[in-house]
Design a protein around this motif. Structure first.
Motif, short mmCIF file in Angstrom:
data_model
loop_
_atom_site.label_atom_id
_atom_site.label_comp_id
_atom_site.label_asym_id
_atom_site.label_seq_id
_atom_site.Cartn_x
_atom_site.Cartn_y
_atom_site.Cartn_z
N LEU A 253 0.84 -1.20 0.00
CA LEU A 253 0.00 0.00 0.00
C LEU A 253 0.87 1.24 0.00
O LEU A 253 1.94 1.28 0.63
CB LEU A 253 -0.91 0.01 1.24
CG LEU A 253 -2.06 -1.00 1.24
CD1 LEU A 253 -2.64 -1.13 2.64
CD2 LEU A 253 -3.14 -0.59 0.27
N LEU A 254 0.41 2.27 -0.70
CA LEU A 254 1.03 3.58 -0.69
C LEU A 254 0.01 4.58 -0.17
O LEU A 254 -1.08 4.70 -0.72
CB LEU A 254 1.49 4.00 -2.08
CG LEU A 254 2.51 3.11 -2.79
CD1 LEU A 254 2.71 3.55 -4.22
CD2 LEU A 254 3.83 3.12 -2.05
N GLN A 255 0.35 5.24 0.92
CA GLN A 255 -0.55 6.25 1.49
C GLN A 255 0.08 7.62 1.29
O GLN A 255 1.22 7.86 1.70
CB GLN A 255 -0.79 5.99 2.97
CG GLN A 255 -1.70 7.00 3.64
CD GLN A 255 -1.98 6.62 5.08
OE1 GLN A 255 -2.51 5.55 5.37
NE2 GLN A 255 -1.63 7.49 6.00
N ALA B 160 5.12 3.90 2.04
CA ALA B 160 4.84 2.56 1.54
C ALA B 160 4.82 1.61 2.73
O ALA B 160 5.71 1.64 3.58
CB ALA B 160 5.90 2.13 0.54
N PHE B 161 3.80 0.78 2.80
CA PHE B 161 3.70 -0.19 3.89
C PHE B 161 2.91 -1.39 3.43
O PHE B 161 2.32 -1.40 2.34
CB PHE B 161 3.07 0.44 5.14
CG PHE B 161 1.63 0.86 4.96
CD1 PHE B 161 0.59 0.10 5.48
CD2 PHE B 161 1.30 2.04 4.30
CE1 PHE B 161 -0.73 0.48 5.32
CE2 PHE B 161 -0.01 2.44 4.14
CZ PHE B 161 -1.04 1.66 4.65
N GLN B 162 2.90 -2.43 4.26
CA GLN B 162 2.17 -3.66 3.95
C GLN B 162 1.07 -3.88 4.98
O GLN B 162 1.17 -3.39 6.10
CB GLN B 162 3.12 -4.86 3.96
CG GLN B 162 4.21 -4.78 2.90
CD GLN B 162 5.18 -5.94 3.01
OE1 GLN B 162 4.82 -7.10 2.79
NE2 GLN B 162 6.43 -5.64 3.35
N PRO B 163 0.03 -4.60 4.61
CA PRO B 163 -1.03 -4.89 5.58
C PRO B 163 -0.48 -5.67 6.77
O PRO B 163 0.51 -6.39 6.64
CB PRO B 163 -2.04 -5.73 4.79
CG PRO B 163 -1.72 -5.47 3.36
CD PRO B 163 -0.25 -5.19 3.30
N LEU C 36 -0.82 2.11 9.62
CA LEU C 36 0.63 1.93 9.62
C LEU C 36 1.06 1.10 10.83
O LEU C 36 0.38 1.09 11.87
CB LEU C 36 1.32 3.29 9.65
CG LEU C 36 1.06 4.21 8.44
CD1 LEU C 36 1.86 5.49 8.56
CD2 LEU C 36 1.37 3.52 7.14
N PRO C 37 2.19 0.39 10.73
CA PRO C 37 2.60 -0.50 11.81
C PRO C 37 2.90 0.23 13.12
O PRO C 37 2.70 -0.33 14.20
CB PRO C 37 3.84 -1.20 11.26
CG PRO C 37 4.30 -0.35 10.13
CD PRO C 37 3.09 0.29 9.57
N LEU C 38 3.40 1.46 13.03
CA LEU C 38 3.74 2.21 14.24
C LEU C 38 2.71 3.33 14.44
O LEU C 38 2.56 4.20 13.58
CB LEU C 38 5.14 2.82 14.11
CG LEU C 38 5.60 3.69 15.29
CD1 LEU C 38 5.78 2.83 16.53
CD2 LEU C 38 6.88 4.42 14.95
N GLN C 39 2.00 3.28 15.57
CA GLN C 39 1.04 4.32 15.91
C GLN C 39 1.24 4.65 17.40
O GLN C 39 0.77 3.92 18.27
CB GLN C 39 -0.39 3.88 15.63
CG GLN C 39 -0.66 3.61 14.15
CD GLN C 39 -2.08 3.17 13.88
OE1 GLN C 39 -3.04 3.80 14.30
NE2 GLN C 39 -2.22 2.07 13.14
N PHE C 40 1.95 5.73 17.63
CA PHE C 40 2.34 6.16 18.97
C PHE C 40 1.55 7.43 19.29
O PHE C 40 1.67 8.44 18.59
CB PHE C 40 3.85 6.43 19.01
CG PHE C 40 4.41 6.68 20.37
CD1 PHE C 40 4.74 5.63 21.20
CD2 PHE C 40 4.64 7.97 20.82
CE1 PHE C 40 5.29 5.84 22.46
CE2 PHE C 40 5.18 8.20 22.07
CZ PHE C 40 5.51 7.13 22.90
N VAL C 41 0.75 7.39 20.34
CA VAL C 41 -0.21 8.45 20.63
C VAL C 41 0.29 9.32 21.79
O VAL C 41 0.68 8.79 22.84
CB VAL C 41 -1.59 7.87 20.97
CG1 VAL C 41 -2.61 8.99 21.18
CG2 VAL C 41 -2.06 6.92 19.88
N ILE C 42 0.25 10.63 21.59
CA ILE C 42 0.54 11.60 22.65
C ILE C 42 -0.77 12.25 23.06
O ILE C 42 -1.45 12.85 22.22
CB ILE C 42 1.56 12.66 22.18
CG1 ILE C 42 2.85 12.00 21.71
CG2 ILE C 42 1.85 13.66 23.28
CD1 ILE C 42 3.85 12.96 21.09
#
Length: 1024
Positions: free
Chosen positions: A564-566, A645-648, A657-663
């Motif tokens: 996937l391309l976002q 670019a990432f993969q499911p 996306l694989p990394l989702q870090f929330v502040i």
């Protein structure tokens, strides 16, 4: 008489037991579902509320905040996120693993209804959607045409295609994506409105009052009744164009006089395309209880008929099919099964040299696997990637017991016993050890059954399938194998004329020399038992350092044949600008990746391109390599867009996306923006991320229409009049519906595009007519420009900024999260906290659970061994090889061999390893205890036991290690997970066996009970 004697003396009974297992297993196999992963309910409830024309701040304050405060009170929610952007509020409730989605959705619906009266007038009712299972649709079918408009394609697909797909059994929803539904568009001309003394409010009112759907009723006479209808509503473009919007002094102003009336589309802000051509998609969602392969197979059978019916100029193609990966993975695992069987057969023959001896354990393989299907059906399991992986591992396991039986019978035959006596004695000797080994293996998997979260949901079927296979193999080893040994095996003469006798003699001679060498080495090592103790302590200590220095992630990235391309465009970019960007993305992607199909979605706030790669055997690079090449090519390639670019995700339940870090914070968004941008800059400078971005951006130009309330009051205007006139001009909201060909479509008045090209044109819009004079907006308002965030986001009801990205090559998810946590501790001010979403949240939740599972497994295995051996010392001796094997496996993980990491597969493999390696200790300690009871010293007993069990230990180890080599050298679909667990089992078992052969005897000498002295004491104390 030992119970094994019954089956040896009654061969028909033993045969019938095996045939029952075979027949019932085959019947069970035909009833099992085929899925990608075990059934998991990963529910996501999305509440979408549209308020046309509203800015993000108004959406957040008046819609999102009251709704999410109510939704948060519902049970079963893992975490709650919301996004407030121009014109739409989106609240996403991610449910806890396997929580009842229907129950959660019903409760959320009740909570939403409780605050509907708080929502502003003009907003549409919230729309609640529920998705279960896959986070993306199981299949996308693309429709495109160079002749038909998109609204025409959408209408055809809705009328003809969707009903046929939804009729396929197991299809939950066939939804149209990128749709442009027909709508009546009245493109208003502000100048003509002003000339006729009209405003957009007047037009809306005329449309609402003169396009009215009436239900007249019917007449009812004594004998006849007549259904009535009326022409109060409109049906055609001509009728709308002739609609009277004003009448004064005999003059009539019709809608066509102030607007261009066309049959257009309800949405001009979204676009989808496949293979570079615009069109629409049909996304197929599978019901949670349905069989993925059967349902998609049904859709594929319908698809040729759909394509044959297409009108001229319309084409269709399957753009994405999730079953391609599933089918390819299942095919790869099936091939691995066959390879493992062949390898195990060769290993057995290499150790025994006799076809007669080889046939007996070989029969245990199909019988054990087929018998397992019976257990799987009883436990409501499915055939999926994890249960098939368990069956691959079972190939080496199921022959263990049969190998031990055959080897023991051959040993007694060599001592001169006839076949029947040799089988009886050998089976009696092995009855207790086989039961003990089976119980230990079952005990290892019990903790996995108690583990919750994603690991429990996925690996319960893996663990219990493997346990079921072991159980069936034990039954066969205690019934069929001894019986066949008594009928098939015979003693071999070293000087015999038959090639089999000579081969067996040659193998035995070499093994006798190996046994002699091992005995000498063992006796030397037993002379230095303190060295053995120190070695054990060093290996135990090394486990901590090996584990902490290993890469850690949730799961290895699988090559699913999909990248996937976002893309993130400038906030003021139009749809046409995004289309131009996509054309360049399409050119680069097709040149680098040579995809089979490309689909693209452009919607407000998001641009997604999906590359469906060719089959695994038809390309030289895997998806990860292509992803990295695409990322490098896209970096800075398109001015005005940032592309990742990432993969499911490899495992179900996560998205994005694989990394989702929330502040998170309670500070206002402007303050959070400053903090998050500093955090983002520091994180990017670390070099650990190929792409990193935040969803909080103050870069959206916004023009504020500043109303002079005094002037408006002097003209007798209220804010509601002014606001209604402006939203009627620009909002794009629908007034009502009209019917056409038995379907209803929206009626939408809006200013024509040529009259809203820039902000200054708004000042000329008529907002009222006073005394026959049109009042433009410039009379009471001015315009100022400011910068606002594109979206206002909340996480768990707090203002939040999510840092999303993809790790750089060689950086694991665990390493990235560890760095970000450390950075947060250094740079985040007081009052700020961190949280996780998507795959990162799964990783954090699962990491803590596996350590408890390890501890629980060790306790359960220890207690099982203690009960079986009636001793608390023997389990310690047996289990001393467990840390040795774990250290051996962790060594290769810490070195990153083949990209190895600590993940959900390797961790389950380490738990499995505990049971596998314990079998060796059981075989040695059981014989040593018997030897002591017969009067030998502890030293003599352990030496005899180790040398006696050397051959079966080496045989079972070789069968298991070499049997999983196809997993280690796996390629194609699903290779990453197979490699992870295969590496752990093969390296851990090989190294653990080496330690078992020397460390277990040494520890037995140190802490093992002196059973001969205990027996003498017991006989003395039992005297008169």
């Amino acid at each position: 008489m030992n119970f094994t004697d019954i089956f040896i003396r009654r061969p028909v009974l033993a045969t019938v037991v095996s045939l029952v297992i075979l027949v019932v297993g085959l019947r069970s196999f035909s009833s099992l579902q085929v899925l990608e992963y075990p059934k998991t309910e990963n529910g996501v409830v999305t509440v979408t509320t549209t308020y046309p024309g509203a800015d993000p701040d108004s959406i957040a304050g008046f819609i999102t905040t009251p709704l999410e405060a109510a939704i948060a009170q519902a049970d079963g929610i893992d975490y709650l996120t919301s996004s407030s952007q121009s014109g739409v509020s989106t609240i996403t409730a991610v449910l806890r693993q396997n929580y009842d989605t229907s129950k959660a959705a019903a409760e959320i619906n009740i909570k939403v209804n409780s605050v509907l009266n708080q929502l502003p007038t003009g907003s549409q009712l919230p729309s609640i959607t529920v998705s279960v299972g896959q986070t993306i649709d199981a299949m996308y079918i693309g429709f495109s045409s160079t002749r038909l408009d998109r609204n025409q394609i959408t209408d055809y697909v809705q009328r003809v295609v969707v009903p046929q797909i939804q009729a396929v059994p197991g299809v939950q929803t066939a939804e149209i994506r990128g749709a442009q539904y027909f709508s009546l568009r009245a493109w208003l001309d502000p100048k003509k409105l002003a000339a006729y003394g009209l405003t957009a409010t007047d037009v809306q009112k005329a449309l609402a009052e003169n396009d009215y759907i009436s239900a007249v009723g019917n007449t009812k006479g004594e004998w006849v009744q007549v259904t009535l209808t009326s022409t109060t509503n409109l049906h055609s473009l001509r009728e709308f164009r002739d609609l009277v919007v004003k009448q004064a002094g005999g003059a009539i102003v019709r809608l066509r006089d102030v607007a261009t009336v066309t049959l257009g589309a309800d949405n001009y802000d979204e676009r989808v395309a496949f293979d570079g051509v615009g069109g629409v998609f049909v996304g197929v969602q599978i019901a949670p209880s349905a069989n993925l392969l059967s349902v998609i197979g049904g859709v594929k059978r319908v698809f040729p008929r759909i394509r044959a019916q297409l009108p001229e100029g319309l084409r269709a193609a399957i753009v994405y099919d999730s079953t391609s990966f599933v089918n390819a993975s299942i095919h790869e695992v099936a091939s691995t099964l066959i390879e493992a069987v062949v390898i195990v057969v060769l290993v057995i023959f290499a150790f025994l040299g006799s076809p007669r001896s080889v046939v007996i354990p070989i029969l245990a393989i199909p019988l054990s696997i087929i018998g397992t299907f019976m257990i799987m059906l009883a436990l409501h399991f499915s055939i999926n990637l994890l249960t098939l992986l368990a069956l691959v591992l079972a190939i080496g396991l199921v022959v263990d017991d049969a190998i031990i039986v055959v080897e023991n019978v051959n040993r007694h035959l060599a001592e001169g016993k006839p076949p029947l006596s040799a089988a009886l004695v050998a089976a009696r000797e092995l009855g207790a050890p086989i039961i003990a080994m089976t119980v230990v293996l079952l005990a290892v998997f019990v903790p996995i059954g108690f583990q919750g979260g994603l690991t429990g949901a996925l690996f319960v079927e893996f663990a219990f399938t493997l346990a079921g296979t072991v159980t069936v193999s034990a039954v066969i080893a205690l019934t069929l194998s001894p019986m066949m040994c008594s009928r098939m095996l015979r003693p071999h003469q070293g000087d015999g004329a038959h090639w089999e006798d000579r081969l067996v003699h040659a193998i035995d001679a070499r093994f006798d020399r190996l046994r002699g060498w091992y005995q000498r080495k063992l006796e030397r090592s037993l002379a230095y038992t303190p060295v053995t103790a120190v070695t054990v302590l060093v290996v135990l200590a090394s486990i901590y350092f090996l584990a902490t220095h290993s890469k850690s992630e949730l799961a290895p990235q699988e090559d699913q044949g999909f990248v996937l391309l976002q893309a993130k465009s400038a906030p003021d970019a139009t749809l046409q600008t995004k289309v131009d960007y996509f054309n360049e993305v399409y050119r680069i992607a097709t040149r680098l990746a040579h995809p089979a199909h490309v689909f693209h979605i452009d919607a407000p706030g998001v641009s997604i391109t999906g590359l469906n790669l060719p089959p695994w055997n038809d390309r030289k690079r895997n998806a990860t390599e292509l992803q990295q090449r695409l990322q490098q090519a896209m970096n800075g390639a398109i001015a005005g867009q940032r592309i990742v670019a990432f993969q499911p995700p490899s495992l179900p339940g996560a998205f994005g996306l694989p990394l989702q870090f929330v502040i998170k914070t309670t500070d206002p968004p402007l303050r959070l923006n400053a903090v998050s941008q500093k955090f983002l800059a520091d994180a990017r400078a670390s070099g650990k991320f190929a792409f990193l971005d935040t969803d909080l951006k103050y870069d959206l130009p916004q023009s504020v229409i500043v109303i002079d309330r005094d002037k408006a009051a002097q003209l007798g205007l209220t804010m509601s009049q002014v606001g209604a006139a402006m939203s009627g001009m620009l909002g794009g909201g629908y007034v009502n519906y009209f019917s056409m060909d038995t379907r209803s479509y929206k009626v939408i008045p809006q200013v024509q595009r040529i009259s809203r090209l820039n902000v200054q044109q708004l000042l000329d819009y008529p907002i009222a007519t006073i005394g026959g004079v049109s009042i433009p907006l410039s009379t009471i308002a001015t315009i100022r420009t400011e910068t606002v965030p594109e979206t206002l986001n909340h996480f768990q009801q707090q203002t939040a900024a999510t840092i999303s990205g993809v790790m750089a090559p060689g950086v694991s998810l665990g390493e990235a999260l560890q760095y970000l946590r450390g950075l947060a501790g250094r740079v985040l001010p007081q009052g700020y906290s961190v949280d996780y979403a998507g795959q990162a949240r799964q990783y954090v939740q699962e990491s803590s659970g596996m350590l408890a599972t390890f501890g629980f497994a060790i306790i359960i295995v220890f207690l099982a061994l203690a009960a079986l051996f009636e001793s608390f010392r023997d389990p310690l001796v047996i289990m001393i090889s467990v840390p040795m094997s774990i250290a051996g496996a962790l060594l290769f993980i810490a070195l990153g061999v083949g990209g190895a990491s600590l993940n959900i597969y390797t961790e389950v493999g380490l738990v499995t390893l505990m049971g596998l390696i314990s079998k060796h200790g059981i075989l040695i300690v059981e014989v040593a205890n018997k030897e002591q009871q017969q009067g030998r010293s502890k030293y003599e007993a352990i030496v005899i036991a180790a040398c006696t069990r050397l051959r079966p230990i080496l045989m079972t180890t070789a069968a298991m290690v070499l049997g999983v080599l196809p997993l280690v050298f796996a390629g194609g679909a699903g290779a990453a997970s197979r490699y992870a667990i295969g590496l752990v089992i093969s390296t851990g078992l090989a190294i653990g066996t080496l330690f078992t052969l020397f460390v277990v005897p040494g520890v037995y000498m140190l802490i093992g009970a002196n059973r001969f002295e205990l027996a003498e004491t017991a006989s003395t104390s039992g005297g008169p």
